[in-house]
Design a protein around this motif. Structure first.
Motif, PDB file in Angstrom:
ATOM      1  N   SER A 175       0.681  -1.192   0.056  1.00 10.68           N
ATOM      2  CA  SER A 175      -0.050   0.224   0.002  1.00 10.68           C
ATOM      3  C   SER A 175       0.710   1.330  -0.036  1.00 10.68           C
ATOM      4  O   SER A 175       0.529   2.044  -0.851  1.00 10.68           O
ATOM      5  N   VAL A 176       1.811   1.434   0.934  1.00 13.84           N
ATOM      6  CA  VAL A 176       2.830   2.448   0.979  1.00 13.84           C
ATOM      7  C   VAL A 176       3.474   2.539  -0.395  1.00 13.84           C
ATOM      8  O   VAL A 176       3.688   3.913  -0.885  1.00 13.84           O
ATOM      9  N   VAL A 177       4.035   1.645  -0.945  1.00 12.92           N
ATOM     10  CA  VAL A 177       4.326   1.678  -2.271  1.00 12.92           C
ATOM     11  C   VAL A 177       3.635   2.504  -3.354  1.00 12.92           C
ATOM     12  O   VAL A 177       4.103   3.476  -4.010  1.00 12.92           O
ATOM     13  N   PHE A 178       2.329   2.201  -3.364  1.00 10.90           N
ATOM     14  CA  PHE A 178       1.541   2.782  -4.323  1.00 10.90           C
ATOM     15  C   PHE A 178       1.344   4.381  -3.989  1.00 10.90           C
ATOM     16  O   PHE A 178       0.998   5.263  -4.602  1.00 10.90           O
ATOM     17  N   LEU A 220      -6.036  -1.016  -0.443  1.00 14.14           N
ATOM     18  CA  LEU A 220      -5.506  -1.966   0.582  1.00 14.14           C
ATOM     19  C   LEU A 220      -5.831  -1.947   1.693  1.00 14.14           C
ATOM     20  O   LEU A 220      -5.826  -2.903   2.458  1.00 14.14           O
ATOM     21  N   LYS A 221      -5.578  -0.689   2.134  1.00  9.66           N
ATOM     22  CA  LYS A 221      -6.056  -0.647   3.580  1.00  9.66           C
ATOM     23  C   LYS A 221      -7.560  -0.609   4.005  1.00  9.66           C
ATOM     24  O   LYS A 221      -7.833  -1.205   5.211  1.00  9.66           O
ATOM     25  N   ALA A 222      -8.336  -0.154   3.241  1.00 13.99           N
ATOM     26  CA  ALA A 222      -9.854  -0.345   3.331  1.00 13.99           C
ATOM     27  C   ALA A 222     -10.491  -2.012   3.172  1.00 13.99           C
ATOM     28  O   ALA A 222     -11.327  -2.221   3.768  1.00 13.99           O
ATOM     29  N   LEU A 227      -8.129  -6.727  -2.809  1.00  9.69           N
ATOM     30  CA  LEU A 227      -6.868  -6.082  -1.976  1.00  9.69           C
ATOM     31  C   LEU A 227      -7.269  -6.498  -0.574  1.00  9.69           C
ATOM     32  O   LEU A 227      -6.725  -5.707   0.289  1.00  9.69           O
ATOM     33  N   HIS A 228      -8.028  -7.304  -0.477  1.00  8.40           N
ATOM     34  CA  HIS A 228      -8.616  -7.556   1.035  1.00  8.40           C
ATOM     35  C   HIS A 228      -7.977  -8.819   1.768  1.00  8.40           C
ATOM     36  O   HIS A 228      -8.321  -8.942   2.919  1.00  8.40           O
ATOM     37  N   SER A 229      -7.058  -9.408   1.330  1.00  5.65           N
ATOM     38  CA  SER A 229      -6.814 -10.696   1.919  1.00  5.65           C
ATOM     39  C   SER A 229      -6.206 -10.663   3.346  1.00  5.65           C
ATOM     40  O   SER A 229      -5.953 -11.593   3.896  1.00  5.65           O
ATOM     41  N   PHE A 616     -10.894 -17.227  -2.247  1.00  2.75           N
ATOM     42  CA  PHE A 616     -10.921 -17.445  -3.699  1.00  2.75           C
ATOM     43  C   PHE A 616      -9.455 -16.668  -4.335  1.00  2.75           C
ATOM     44  O   PHE A 616      -8.764 -17.340  -5.086  1.00  2.75           O
ATOM     45  N   PHE A 617      -9.522 -15.285  -4.067  1.00  5.30           N
ATOM     46  CA  PHE A 617      -8.383 -14.766  -4.471  1.00  5.30           C
ATOM     47  C   PHE A 617      -7.068 -15.137  -3.969  1.00  5.30           C
ATOM     48  O   PHE A 617      -6.123 -15.157  -4.709  1.00  5.30           O
ATOM     49  N   GLU A 618      -7.258 -15.455  -2.899  1.00  3.99           N
ATOM     50  CA  GLU A 618      -5.846 -15.784  -2.175  1.00  3.99           C
ATOM     51  C   GLU A 618      -5.431 -17.187  -2.526  1.00  3.99           C
ATOM     52  O   GLU A 618      -3.894 -17.358  -2.935  1.00  3.99           O
TER      53      GLU A 618
END
Length: 668
Positions: A175-178, A220-222, A227-229, A616-618
């Protein structure tokens, strides 16, 4: 602004003194010192936030030397709204946490670190809402992430807890990178780290790509999908008071960041609104589907957080479309519903995590299929959980109904936009939001029924009992605030209206008269529903009065002539949600541990059945990437082989390389 500087300095002084006091205080008093610290900082910053909500915007600067220059600190209506939510949730969290941790034998050093980190965590979240310099903002953001990660791994002796903490930390650094990429892009275009530089950037460039970069960073934070995993791992691993604060406010700081970027946008509202609303509907559906099938009740609540982030995102998307189409009613109903749902979710989700924490403290299990009948021994906890469950389902007379009512009305009013594509989007979103609401009721019917109703499914090592008043009082306070939102919505919607009136410089004119009509309607619906509930209570009271003087006999429930009932024959969380899991088995990935019966196996050997669900995403994407990275890294294991001779050789080679490069004047 002298008053603000004084409050700021006093806050730092009090924090440092409190950290020393926590360090030297006896174990039983460390939590109380932390509570005093959080309360003082909350009162100080809330005073500034309330002033900002009344129109007195705080604008202050700190001289950070020649490198950063003057760092602006601003508290406008948006910052103030989130600061007040953070302060309230942290106060309830620290009080609940004192009672929660009393049930465990923890070393003094462990408690010292925990409460110092909690105070730092609270202060860093407030500073994220105040700082308006990109570099300083990222520092506060990093402190917030690191302190919260350390709070998550409170039970660091558990390998699963450490893994959850590392997972969370890695994703927060992505998240910090983006966020860093976005801030650097703005800096190179404008030459300024001040947030006001966003006005210049968005005024001279396309708004889409920078917004997408920040949406990924803050998303990512939200917890927007995919981006939830981190949420389903971090929330169950953390102590319940930390889970309540993280779900209640830390994910909302991702929403704060998105709102902050939107406040500077100049163009592309319609396209961005369509993107946000599409992602949000999918996020809400995905979150509640997973919540409906999970039996770990804290993991279930984590997926419900994802679902509610989707609902907030739908409101944000409606507001963006309102800005793009110059429809002031969509602007208010979308953004207003989203901001109010930020508050509502922080209330009922922290309440649910605290109630779930009470259950875990008494039973030492998060598997709802091992529980049952707790309403008999924990009636107060059962009531608080039930109130949170009704509120999160959007059912009146509780607060979840208020914000969802606004968002629903935004979707209905959006049907008059005249655009076929927007009408289609609103219709599909309305359908998706309706499904989310229905599945939410299913999820909490399953959870409450399995945990609190029926009979115990397994014998527990200790007999559960009601938790202490120290853990119950914060929950009662939360319920009181929830009821105030439900029955006095004019108060909260008036504040939201003032925030939105100066939120975006391109915002259309705002008609508070039309807005007030919605708050009146909401209040009337809440009162009618409360009257209906009171009428039912009156009938039950009359029945109790009439029957209390008559003899009563308690017998077992009729079992349809079956005379050997077993508590394991009750409906479980698994059986309750199994049809839903099978219907969406392409998305809800179930793994079973069971040896099927062979053909002709007349007398089968004893066997056990176990099943669990993967994300699923993970499972389909993130694990494949991480496995490939680990596989590639294993090729370099020979470098760190544990041999002292090899490490000495590395040093010799390094010294020789430096010597040769110096002789050749390659380096000086």
């Amino acid at each position: 602004m002298v008053g603000f500087g004084l409050v700021l300095n006093l806050s730092w002084v009090v924090t440092l003194i409190a950290f020393v006091a926590i360090f030297i205080a006896p174990s039983k008093n460390k939590g109380y010192v932390a509570a005093i610290l959080v309360a003082i900082n909350a009162l100080a910053t809330s005073w500034l936030a309330i002033a900002a909500l009344q129109g007195d915007v705080v604008d202050f600067s700190i001289n950070a030397g020649s490198f950063l220059g003057s760092i602006p600190i601003r508290i406008d209506g948006l910052s103030a709204w989130f600061i007040l939510i953070i302060n309230f949730t942290c106060i309830t969290g620290v009080i609940y946490g004192i009672g929660y941790l009393k049930g465990y034998s923890n070393a003094a050093s462990k408690l010292t670190m925990h409460w110092i980190l909690f105070g730092l965590f609270h202060l860093s979240m407030v500073w994220v809402c105040m700082l308006q310099n990109a570099f300083a903002f990222l520092i506060a953001w990093e402190v917030m992430s690191l302190s919260s990660m350390m709070l998550v791994i409170f039970d660091h002796h558990n390998p699963k807890t450490l893994k959850a903490g590392m997972n969370y930390l890695v994703q927060m650094h992505i998240s910090v990178v983006f966020l860093t990429i976005g801030f650097i892009w703005v800096y190179f275009q404008t030459g300024s780290l001040d947030f006001n530089a966003f006005h210049i950037f968005f005024g001279n460039n396309s708004n889409i790509w920078l917004f997408v970069i920040f949406f990924i960073g803050f998303g990512l934070k939200a917890g927007f999908i995919p981006l939830h995993s981190w949420l389903p791992h971090a929330h169950p691993a953390a102590p319940s008071h930390v889970s309540g604060v993280m779900s209640g406010v830390i994910v909302k700081l991702g929403i704060y960041g998105i709102f902050r970027v939107i406040s500077y946008l100049s163009t592309d509202y319609l396209l961005l609104g369509e993107i946000v609303i599409t992602i949000s509907v999918l996020t809400g559906l995905y979150g509640i589907l997973n919540a409906a099938v999970h039996r770990d009740f804290k993991r279930m609540l984590a997926y419900c957080t994802i679902e509610n982030i989707g609902i907030i995102g739908i409101g944000i998307g409606i507001g963006l479309i309102g800005l793009g189409s110059n429809m002031q009613i969509l602007y208010f109903l979308g953004f207003g519903g989203a901001l109010l749902h930020v508050l509502n979710h922080s209330l009922f989700k922290s309440l649910l995590f605290y109630s779930a924490g009470s259950v875990y403290q008494q039973t030492h299990t998060r598997d709802m299929d091992k529980l049952g009948g707790l309403i008999k021994v924990m009636p107060k906890t059962a009531v608080t959980f039930l109130v949170g469950a009704i509120a999160i389902g959007g059912i009146p007379p509780f607060n979840g109904f208020v914000s969802e009512f606004l968002i629903y009305n935004g979707l209905i009013d959006g049907l008059g936009s005249g655009s076929l594509s927007l009408i289609s989007l609103f219709v599909l979103t309305f359908a998706g939001l309706s499904i989310i609401g229905g599945l939410s009721i299913l999820t909490f019917t399953k959870t409450f029924g399995t945990i609190f109703l029926g009979s115990p499914r397994q014998h527990l090592h200790q007999e559960p009992r009601e938790v202490s008043s120290l853990m119950l009082i914060p929950q009662y306070v939360i319920i009181a605030v929830m009821l105030s939102v439900a029955f006095i919505p004019q108060l909260y919607l008036g504040v939201v209206g003032r925030i939105l009136s100066g939120f975006n410089r391109t915002a259309v004119g705002f008609d508070l008269i039309e807005f007030n009509s919605y708050s009146t309607t909401i209040a009337q619906i809440g009162l009618y529903f409360a009257g209906f509930v009171a009428l039912i209570g009156l009938f039950l009271s009359i029945r109790w009065i009439v029957s209390k003087s008559k003899p009563q006999r308690v017998d077992a429930t009729w079992g349809c002539a079956y005379t050997a009932p077993n508590t394991r024959m009750q409906y479980s969380g698994k059986s309750f949600s199994k049809p839903l899991g099978k219907t969406f088995n392409f998305l809800l990935l179930e793994r079973k541990k069971f040896t099927e019966l062979e053909p002709g196996e007349i007398f089968p050997t004893p066997r056990k059945y176990a099943s669990y669900y993967h994300d699923f995403f993970e499972s389909r994407f993130i694990s494949l990437i991480t496995n490939r990275l680990v596989y590639t890294a294993n090729y370099f294991r020979f470098i760190q082989n544990g041999r002292t001779q090899t490490y000495v050789l590395y040093g010799i080679v390094f010294v020789m390389a430096i010597f040769i490069l110096t002789v050749l004047n390659i380096i000086r």
